[in-house]
Design a protein around this motif. Structure first.
Motif, PDB file in Angstrom:
ATOM      1  N   THR A  26       1.050  -1.374  -0.156  1.00 42.29           N
ATOM      2  CA  THR A  26      -0.086   0.165  -0.083  1.00 42.29           C
ATOM      3  C   THR A  26       0.915   1.291  -0.073  1.00 42.29           C
ATOM      4  O   THR A  26       0.475   2.312  -0.352  1.00 42.29           O
ATOM      5  N   ASN A  27       1.999   1.323   0.568  1.00 43.50           N
ATOM      6  CA  ASN A  27       3.089   2.348   0.589  1.00 43.50           C
ATOM      7  C   ASN A  27       3.811   2.662  -0.642  1.00 43.50           C
ATOM      8  O   ASN A  27       4.501   3.519  -0.806  1.00 43.50           O
ATOM      9  N   ARG A  28       4.074   1.483  -1.540  1.00 44.03           N
ATOM     10  CA  ARG A  28       4.863   1.734  -2.718  1.00 44.03           C
ATOM     11  C   ARG A  28       4.330   2.537  -3.755  1.00 44.03           C
ATOM     12  O   ARG A  28       3.102   2.385  -4.087  1.00 44.03           O
ATOM     13  N   TYR A  29       5.199   3.219  -4.476  1.00 38.96           N
ATOM     14  CA  TYR A  29       4.870   4.349  -5.453  1.00 38.96           C
ATOM     15  C   TYR A  29       4.273   3.431  -6.396  1.00 38.96           C
ATOM     16  O   TYR A  29       3.243   3.800  -7.237  1.00 38.96           O
ATOM     17  N   ASP A  30       4.805   2.180  -7.025  1.00 39.23           N
ATOM     18  CA  ASP A  30       4.271   1.507  -8.109  1.00 39.23           C
ATOM     19  C   ASP A  30       3.188   0.942  -8.039  1.00 39.23           C
ATOM     20  O   ASP A  30       2.538   0.464  -9.071  1.00 39.23           O
TER      21      ASP A  30
ATOM     22  N   LYS B 259       0.416   2.589  -6.421  1.00 43.64           N
ATOM     23  CA  LYS B 259      -0.765   3.550  -6.049  1.00 43.64           C
ATOM     24  C   LYS B 259      -1.883   3.399  -7.037  1.00 43.64           C
ATOM     25  O   LYS B 259      -1.708   3.289  -8.153  1.00 43.64           O
TER      26      LYS B 259
ATOM     27  N   GLN C 258       2.317  -7.181 -11.526  1.00 40.27           N
ATOM     28  CA  GLN C 258       2.196  -6.688 -10.492  1.00 40.27           C
ATOM     29  C   GLN C 258       2.040  -8.044  -9.519  1.00 40.27           C
ATOM     30  O   GLN C 258       2.389  -7.839  -8.183  1.00 40.27           O
TER      31      GLN C 258
END
Length: 161
Positions: free
Chosen positions: A27-31, A33, A55
């Motif tokens: 949930t915190n990773r940019y890829d 979002k 993903q």
């Protein structure tokens, strides 16, 4: 008469913690979002959801890393088919295998009998009990099993004199 059990167990608390850490990182990773990438757990079944196959592989990689850091042997994971959910979304079911399956138990018993060690092996539910007259013979049996069976995580418990 000395004996020990050959079992295969997984610490469910550590699996739960690894799933929680994986979800937090995803949930915190940019890829990731705006995507619906996550891992859900119910009993001994993990379901990995993602927007694409790429993903899905990324989420599985994060999950395996978290499991390895928590000393959960990743050889106990059984990967299912990758299926489409809706649109482009995909999911994969991963089963956490616990217990020595009957096929593997029979293989262990056959290995012990063919080795001509002075020990006996018996299948007891989802474990294999090995008994012998001397502790040294049991240690030789453990070394033989460790050397021969490398594709499945086994633990040796309940050692009694």
């Amino acid at each position: 008469m000395p004996s020990f059990d050959v079992v295969s167990e997984v610490d469910e608390v550590e699996v739960r913690n690894a799933v929680d850490q994986c979800n937090k990182e995803v949930t915190n990773r940019y890829d990731f979002k705006g995507s619906d990438a996550r891992v859900e757990q119910s009993e001994k079944v993990l379901t990995v959801f993602a927007d694409s196959d790429f993903q899905l592989d990324q989420v599985k990689d994060v999950l395996l890393t978290k499991l390895a850091k928590r000393n959960v042997d990743v050889r106990c994971l059984d990967y299912g088919e990758v299926g489409k959910v809706s649109g482009n979304k995909v999911k994969q079911v991963i089963t956490v295998k616990v217990g020595v399956e009957t096929e593997l138990a029979k293989k262990i018993v056959r290995l012990i009998k063919d080795s001509k060690l002075k020990v006996q092996a018996a299948i007891q539910g989802d474990a294999v009990r090995i008994t012998g007259a001397k502790r040294d013979n049991l240690q030789e049996a453990i070394a033989l099993i460790r050397k021969s069976i490398t594709d499945f995580p086994l633990q040796y418990q309940n050692f009694r004199d």
